[in-house]
Design a protein around this motif. Structure first.
Motif, PDB file in Angstrom:
ATOM      1  N   ASP A 216      31.110  50.187  45.151  1.00 32.58           N
ATOM      2  CA  ASP A 216      30.787  49.758  43.790  1.00 32.58           C
ATOM      3  C   ASP A 216      30.953  48.247  43.637  1.00 32.58           C
ATOM      4  O   ASP A 216      31.649  47.769  42.743  1.00 32.58           O
ATOM      5  CB  ASP A 216      31.633  50.496  42.746  1.00 32.58           C
TER       6      ASP A 216
ATOM      7  N   ASN B 172      26.648  44.009  42.761  1.00 35.34           N
ATOM      8  CA  ASN B 172      25.195  44.157  42.932  1.00 35.34           C
ATOM      9  C   ASN B 172      24.713  45.606  42.840  1.00 35.34           C
ATOM     10  O   ASN B 172      23.518  45.844  42.626  1.00 35.34           O
ATOM     11  CB  ASN B 172      24.760  43.585  44.278  1.00 35.34           C
ATOM     12  N   SER B 173      25.605  46.557  43.007  1.00 33.01           N
ATOM     13  CA  SER B 173      25.173  47.955  43.070  1.00 33.01           C
ATOM     14  C   SER B 173      24.566  48.451  41.758  1.00 33.01           C
ATOM     15  O   SER B 173      23.718  49.348  41.759  1.00 33.01           O
ATOM     16  CB  SER B 173      26.339  48.861  43.480  1.00 33.01           C
ATOM     17  N   SER B 174      24.991  47.882  40.644  1.00 33.19           N
ATOM     18  CA  SER B 174      24.442  48.317  39.356  1.00 33.19           C
ATOM     19  C   SER B 174      23.159  47.570  38.993  1.00 33.19           C
ATOM     20  O   SER B 174      22.473  47.939  38.039  1.00 33.19           O
ATOM     21  CB  SER B 174      25.478  48.112  38.243  1.00 33.19           C
ATOM     22  N   GLY B 175      22.811  46.535  39.774  1.00 32.56           N
ATOM     23  CA  GLY B 175      21.646  45.720  39.452  1.00 32.56           C
ATOM     24  C   GLY B 175      20.425  45.989  40.296  1.00 32.56           C
ATOM     25  O   GLY B 175      19.384  45.342  40.127  1.00 32.56           O
ATOM     26  N   THR B 176      20.521  46.960  41.205  1.00 30.39           N
ATOM     27  CA  THR B 176      19.357  47.294  42.037  1.00 30.39           C
ATOM     28  C   THR B 176      18.377  48.148  41.228  1.00 30.39           C
ATOM     29  O   THR B 176      18.716  48.673  40.168  1.00 30.39           O
ATOM     30  CB  THR B 176      19.786  48.071  43.294  1.00 30.39           C
ATOM     31  N   THR B 177      17.157  48.269  41.748  1.00 32.43           N
ATOM     32  CA  THR B 177      16.149  49.130  41.112  1.00 32.43           C
ATOM     33  C   THR B 177      15.654  50.157  42.129  1.00 32.43           C
ATOM     34  O   THR B 177      14.993  49.788  43.095  1.00 32.43           O
ATOM     35  CB  THR B 177      14.955  48.304  40.597  1.00 32.43           C
TER      36      THR B 177
ATOM     37  N   SER C 189      19.213  51.700  40.162  1.00 34.01           N
ATOM     38  CA  SER C 189      20.634  51.366  40.323  1.00 34.01           C
ATOM     39  C   SER C 189      21.281  52.341  41.310  1.00 34.01           C
ATOM     40  O   SER C 189      20.879  53.502  41.416  1.00 34.01           O
ATOM     41  CB  SER C 189      21.352  51.404  38.975  1.00 34.01           C
TER      42      SER C 189
ATOM     43  N   ARG D 233      24.466  57.032  39.453  1.00 31.78           N
ATOM     44  CA  ARG D 233      23.439  56.148  38.891  1.00 31.78           C
ATOM     45  C   ARG D 233      22.058  56.730  39.220  1.00 31.78           C
ATOM     46  O   ARG D 233      21.908  57.955  39.268  1.00 31.78           O
ATOM     47  CB  ARG D 233      23.621  54.719  39.409  1.00 31.78           C
ATOM     48  N   GLU D 234      21.077  55.907  39.442  1.00 32.24           N
ATOM     49  CA  GLU D 234      19.691  56.376  39.500  1.00 32.24           C
ATOM     50  C   GLU D 234      19.149  56.617  40.911  1.00 32.24           C
ATOM     51  O   GLU D 234      18.073  57.180  41.054  1.00 32.24           O
ATOM     52  CB  GLU D 234      18.780  55.339  38.817  1.00 32.24           C
ATOM     53  N   SER D 235      19.871  56.228  41.946  1.00 34.66           N
ATOM     54  CA  SER D 235      19.306  56.286  43.298  1.00 34.66           C
ATOM     55  C   SER D 235      19.447  57.653  43.965  1.00 34.66           C
ATOM     56  O   SER D 235      18.989  57.841  45.088  1.00 34.66           O
ATOM     57  CB  SER D 235      19.944  55.215  44.184  1.00 34.66           C
TER      58      SER D 235
END
Length: 325
Positions: free
Chosen positions: A269, A272-277, A279, A321-323
């Motif tokens: 965590d 940068n992990s929350s800012g990827t697309t 996330s 998150r979304e990944s």
């Protein structure tokens, strides 16, 4: 709950400074005030902190060597890291409040002039630890464990996190899960890898793993090899967020949709992990707390408290998150 010095002061109707003078037998305190303090101590069954008493009586501060391998020393010197910089912040926070001063040094420049040592990261070897212990000074490892050496250490529980993460993926019907890890000489990577292997084998699935060289960034070659020999996996479990993010980038560069075609899960965590697309789903390591806990353990060793070597393992926290599906 045990009584605090402030509780004694409140019951005795004196200042905390007066209580301290009574406890340390220093400075003037009237007979009446002293009797009130002693009576309050007895009523509350107050027991002074061994650490506080030691520091108050000796009026010492401690100089601590914060030892890292050559690579991590360069990273921490520039404050460019998203993991160990936060660990270091926790160490510095504890030092500031506990009469301790730290100096960052690499294993190449080791000196026996410090009162104690915190040795940080996976580059720390058994040889490094033995070099420090020969000087007779206390040492605590941070984010590293060396089997058979019996030295104090504070780590995160990557094994537990990996098992939990695999079960989350299994629950979504994902079975073909690949692990991408860093050097297994680093306890953190080894612990997470072992958890992945255990979970996969317990579920009756075939584990597949690849080693990622972060310094030379061989992720493109890993993904090519993975796709050609194994085909598209259901999911990738990266033993740190950097590996997971790079795997995601390489999949996306090949037109593979995340998480519709392949889920990606990381570990650490980092910011940068929350800012990827999308996330990144990951596990939070309590990095600041790791630094604080290691510093507190070293302080205990410095005053001769609980000298038997201890391995302290901090649980992680799953961050959906979304990944991943």
């Amino acid at each position: 709950m045990s009584a605090k010095l402030s509780d004694v002061a409140r019951l005795a109707e004196v200042s905390t400074a007066t209580v301290s003078r009574v406890l340390n037998k220093s400075g003037y305190v009237s007979k009446k005030a002293r009797e009130k303090v002693l009576s309050a101590i007895e009523e509350l069954e107050y027991k002074p902190s061994k650490v506080a008493s030691y520091l108050a009586s000796r009026k010492l501060d401690f100089n601590i060597g914060i030892v890292t391998g050559r690579r991590l020393f360069k990273i921490l010197s520039s404050k460019s890291d998203q993991f160990y910089t936060i660990v270091l912040n926790g160490i510095e926070e504890f030092f500031l409040n506990n009469n301790m001063r730290g100096e960052l040094v690499s294993t190449d420049e080791f000196s026996n002039s410090f009162d104690g040592y915190l040795m940080i990261g996976g580059e720390i070897s058994e040889k490094d630890v033995r070099m420090v212990k020969e000087g007779g000074k206390p040492v605590v490892l941070v984010d590293q464990y060396l089997a058979g050496v019996k030295v104090d250490c504070v780590v995160s529980d990557g094994y537990d996190g990996a098992v939990y993460g695999m079960r989350k993926l299994f629950s979504k019907g994902l079975k073909k899960i690949v692990n991408i890890h860093g050097p297994l000489s680093h306890f953190g990577f080894r612990d997470r890898y072992d958890g992945y292997i255990s979970a996969m084998e317990s579920a009756g699935y075939l584990p597949r793993a690849f080693e990622y060289d972060e310094e030379n960034d061989n992720m493109s070659a890993i993904i090519d090899l993975l796709l050609s020999r194994y085909g598209l996996p259901d999911a990738v479990f990266g033993c740190n967020d950097t590996a997971a993010i790079r795997a995601m980038e390489e999949f996306q560069a090949r037109g593979i949709k995340i998480p519709e075609e392949a889920s990606i899960m990381g570990f650490d965590d980092i910011i940068n992990s929350s800012g990827t697309t999308p996330s990144l789903t990951t596990f939070k390591i309590f990095k600041r707390e790791m630094g604080v806990v290691a510093s507190r353990r070293l302080q205990s060793l410095l005053i001769g408290n609980e000298p038997h070597p201890t391995k302290i393992s901090l649980f992680t926290e799953f961050v959906q998150r979304e990944s991943t599906l």
